[in-house]
Design a protein around this motif. Structure first.
Motif, PDB file in Angstrom:
ATOM      1  N   GLY A  84       0.807  -1.224   0.000  1.00 48.87           N
ATOM      2  CA  GLY A  84       0.000   0.000   0.000  1.00 48.87           C
ATOM      3  C   GLY A  84       0.835   1.265   0.000  1.00 48.87           C
ATOM      4  O   GLY A  84       0.512   2.229  -0.702  1.00 48.87           O
ATOM      5  N   ASN A  85       1.891   1.283   0.780  1.00 46.97           N
ATOM      6  CA  ASN A  85       2.744   2.473   0.833  1.00 46.97           C
ATOM      7  C   ASN A  85       3.425   2.749  -0.498  1.00 46.97           C
ATOM      8  O   ASN A  85       3.685   3.903  -0.832  1.00 46.97           O
ATOM      9  N   PHE A  86       3.711   1.712  -1.250  1.00 43.84           N
ATOM     10  CA  PHE A  86       4.384   1.910  -2.532  1.00 43.84           C
ATOM     11  C   PHE A  86       3.421   2.489  -3.570  1.00 43.84           C
ATOM     12  O   PHE A  86       3.828   3.256  -4.434  1.00 43.84           O
ATOM     13  N   ILE A  87       2.159   2.123  -3.471  1.00 45.43           N
ATOM     14  CA  ILE A  87       1.139   2.701  -4.360  1.00 45.43           C
ATOM     15  C   ILE A  87       0.907   4.161  -3.990  1.00 45.43           C
ATOM     16  O   ILE A  87       0.841   5.033  -4.859  1.00 45.43           O
ATOM     17  N   LEU A  88       0.812   4.439  -2.686  1.00 46.98           N
ATOM     18  CA  LEU A  88       0.628   5.810  -2.225  1.00 46.98           C
ATOM     19  C   LEU A  88       1.829   6.678  -2.601  1.00 46.98           C
ATOM     20  O   LEU A  88       1.676   7.861  -2.895  1.00 46.98           O
ATOM     21  N   ASP A  89       3.005   6.087  -2.609  1.00 48.18           N
ATOM     22  CA  ASP A  89       4.221   6.841  -2.929  1.00 48.18           C
ATOM     23  C   ASP A  89       4.133   7.502  -4.300  1.00 48.18           C
ATOM     24  O   ASP A  89       4.593   8.625  -4.485  1.00 48.18           O
ATOM     25  N   LYS A  90       3.525   6.823  -5.248  1.00 50.23           N
ATOM     26  CA  LYS A  90       3.386   7.405  -6.586  1.00 50.23           C
ATOM     27  C   LYS A  90       2.519   8.658  -6.551  1.00 50.23           C
ATOM     28  O   LYS A  90       2.817   9.652  -7.200  1.00 50.23           O
ATOM     29  N   LYS A  91       1.458   8.619  -5.765  1.00 52.12           N
ATOM     30  CA  LYS A  91       0.581   9.787  -5.640  1.00 52.12           C
ATOM     31  C   LYS A  91       1.281  10.906  -4.866  1.00 52.12           C
ATOM     32  O   LYS A  91       1.154  12.080  -5.205  1.00 52.12           O
ATOM     33  N   LEU A  92       2.026  10.527  -3.846  1.00 51.52           N
ATOM     34  CA  LEU A  92       2.740  11.531  -3.061  1.00 51.52           C
ATOM     35  C   LEU A  92       3.839  12.188  -3.881  1.00 51.52           C
ATOM     36  O   LEU A  92       4.147  13.368  -3.677  1.00 51.52           O
ATOM     37  N   HIS A  93       4.434  11.442  -4.781  1.00 44.44           N
ATOM     38  CA  HIS A  93       5.479  12.014  -5.648  1.00 44.44           C
ATOM     39  C   HIS A  93       4.908  13.174  -6.481  1.00 44.44           C
ATOM     40  O   HIS A  93       5.551  14.209  -6.661  1.00 44.44           O
ATOM     41  N   LYS A  94       3.682  12.994  -6.965  1.00 44.72           N
ATOM     42  CA  LYS A  94       3.027  14.073  -7.724  1.00 44.72           C
ATOM     43  C   LYS A  94       2.710  15.253  -6.800  1.00 44.72           C
ATOM     44  O   LYS A  94       2.870  16.409  -7.186  1.00 44.72           O
ATOM     45  N   LEU A  95       2.241  14.960  -5.586  1.00 40.63           N
ATOM     46  CA  LEU A  95       1.917  16.031  -4.634  1.00 40.63           C
ATOM     47  C   LEU A  95       3.159  16.773  -4.163  1.00 40.63           C
ATOM     48  O   LEU A  95       3.082  17.959  -3.832  1.00 40.63           O
ATOM     49  N   GLU A  96       4.256  16.082  -4.125  1.00 43.88           N
ATOM     50  CA  GLU A  96       5.505  16.677  -3.646  1.00 43.88           C
ATOM     51  C   GLU A  96       5.884  17.896  -4.476  1.00 43.88           C
ATOM     52  O   GLU A  96       6.403  18.883  -3.958  1.00 43.88           O
ATOM     53  N   LYS A  97       5.582  17.852  -5.745  1.00 41.87           N
ATOM     54  CA  LYS A  97       5.868  18.977  -6.629  1.00 41.87           C
ATOM     55  C   LYS A  97       4.980  20.174  -6.314  1.00 41.87           C
ATOM     56  O   LYS A  97       5.388  21.318  -6.464  1.00 41.87           O
ATOM     57  N   THR A  98       3.747  19.894  -5.840  1.00 43.03           N
ATOM     58  CA  THR A  98       2.803  20.957  -5.525  1.00 43.03           C
ATOM     59  C   THR A  98       3.090  21.613  -4.185  1.00 43.03           C
ATOM     60  O   THR A  98       3.167  22.829  -4.072  1.00 43.03           O
ATOM     61  N   TYR A  99       3.245  20.771  -3.128  1.00 44.68           N
ATOM     62  CA  TYR A  99       3.404  21.284  -1.775  1.00 44.68           C
ATOM     63  C   TYR A  99       4.857  21.570  -1.411  1.00 44.68           C
ATOM     64  O   TYR A  99       5.139  22.431  -0.604  1.00 44.68           O
ATOM     65  N   GLY A 100       5.760  20.758  -1.920  1.00 46.30           N
ATOM     66  CA  GLY A 100       7.172  20.929  -1.566  1.00 46.30           C
ATOM     67  C   GLY A 100       7.551  20.332  -0.267  1.00 46.30           C
ATOM     68  O   GLY A 100       6.971  19.736   0.479  1.00 46.30           O
TER      69      GLY A 100
END
Length: 100
Positions: A84-100
């Motif tokens: 589950g964490n590895f699937i979430l990581d892909k979504k967080l990678h996209k968010l990381e660009k937005t929030y920093g």
């Protein structure tokens, strides 16, 4: 990865996810298949410490980035699902660009 707030969560999620997989797919078969209960005791303790740390990092990221309630809840829920964490990581990678 550790330079951003969300990157810290991704980093901790990776280790928490790996510890869950080691617990489920290595330590538990050793305990129940080969009668080695020490494997679960040791790996379970490590996994528990990593899970608590992961929850603290979730709280930190939530406060720092002012996430809405869905992201912290989702982050905790996926910690109970293998991979589950590895699937979430892909979504967080996209968010990381937005929030920093």
């Amino acid at each position: 990865m550790l330079k951003t707030t969300i990157g810290k969560l991704r980093f901790m999620g990776y280790f928490e996810g790996v510890s869950l997989l080691v617990l489920l797919f290595i330590a538990m078969p050793l305990k129940y298949g080969f009668d080695i209960p020490e494997a679960v005791r040791i790996v379970g303790s490590i996994h528990g410490a990593l899970f608590v740390t992961y929850c603290i990092v979730i709280a930190y990221v939530t406060l720092k980035t002012r996430w809405n309630i869905i992201w912290p809840i989702l982050s905790i829920v996926v910690a109970f699902i293998p991979f589950g964490n590895f699937i979430l990581d892909k979504k967080l990678h996209k968010l990381e660009k937005t929030y920093g």
